[in-house]
Scaffold this active site. Structure first.
Site, PDB file in Angstrom:
ATOM      1  N   ARG A 221       0.815  -1.212   0.000  1.00 56.32           N
ATOM      2  CA  ARG A 221       0.000   0.000   0.000  1.00 56.32           C
ATOM      3  C   ARG A 221       0.855   1.272   0.000  1.00 56.32           C
ATOM      4  NH1 ARG A 221      -3.971   3.394   3.475  1.00 56.32           N
ATOM      5  NH2 ARG A 221      -5.619   3.744   1.946  1.00 56.32           N
ATOM      6  N   SER A 222       2.150   1.112  -0.010  1.00 55.06           N
ATOM      7  CA  SER A 222       3.060   2.253   0.078  1.00 55.06           C
ATOM      8  C   SER A 222       3.549   2.678  -1.296  1.00 55.06           C
ATOM      9  CB  SER A 222       4.263   1.885   0.952  1.00 55.06           C
ATOM     10  OG  SER A 222       5.333   2.775   0.747  1.00 55.06           O
TER      11      SER A 222
END
Length: 220
Positions: free
Chosen positions: A12-13
């Site tokens: 998710r980064s």
């Protein structure tokens, strides 16, 4: 002498995505190995994190994400769908998270098969580079996994056979991440020294050079 480092990384980064291509090229050209240790994002570890954060945190984050991608020469768009589901009203994150749990377990399975770096490179591209809508549907994920030299069905079956073991391994990586000196991603831990953020790549390789980093044969 082959050097090695641990990479704590989240699907998710955006910053994890932005550093991965450089890490792939580093391992391709130099005698260094990366141990990929997938971890869950802060939104899963602390579901109320963004509800409590200053609004300026998010607006600056989005600006910096796009600027960092432009500087790195990489395409980026917020994923469709987001790997982490959020309640838009409360800005909190429900416990049930089908995408990020599956992705993180798959990343762990790939790492155990020696394909961790290739896996996160290929899969993060379909999530983040803006060319794939609904990356979780159809054969998008299977094709990305195949490009990494693995079979998605085999990985899913291995996880289904013992999901608790994968969760324990991921939790152990999160504990090791904090013990290494930071809680964020991407975090490169080399020779006991933490390098947090995609903008610490140059410092990472500088330190490796001090420790004897060598070109792979034929890569000069």
């Amino acid at each position: 002498m082959t050097l090695g480092y641990d990479l704590y990384w989240s699907f998710r980064s955006p910053y994890s995505y932005l550093v991965t291509r450089r890490l792939v090229e580093l391992e391709r050209d130099y005698d260094v190995t990366c141990t990929v240790r997938p971890v869950y994002p802060i939104a899963v570890r602390q579901p109320d994190f963004f509800a409590k954060s200053d609004p300026l945190w998010f607006s600056y984050f989005m600006l910096d994400m796009r600027r960092s991608a432009e500087f790195a020469g990489l395409p980026i768009r917020w994923p469709v769908p987001d790997p982490v589901l959020m309640d838009p009203v409360t800005r909190t994150y429900p416990k049930e998270q089908p995408h990020i749990h599956r992705l993180t377990r798959l990343g762990q399975a790939a790492a155990e098969r020696g394909h961790g770096l290739r896996f996160i490179d290929e899969v993060s591209r379909i999530i983040w580079d803006g060319t794939t809508d609904n990356w979780h549907q159809g054969d998008h994920l299977a094709r990305a996994v195949g490009r990494a030299g693995l079979d998605l069905a085999e990985l899913d079956a291995a996880i289904a056979a013992d999901p608790d073991r994968f969760d324990r391994t991921i939790e152990a990586s999160q504990d090791a991440q904090r013990a290494g000196g930071h809680y964020g991603v991407p975090l490169m831990l080399f020779d006991g020294e933490p390098f947090f953020g995609q903008d610490r790549f140059d410092q990472l390789t500088w330190r490796m050079a001090q420790k004897g980093l060598m070109h792979r044969q034929g890569k000069r």
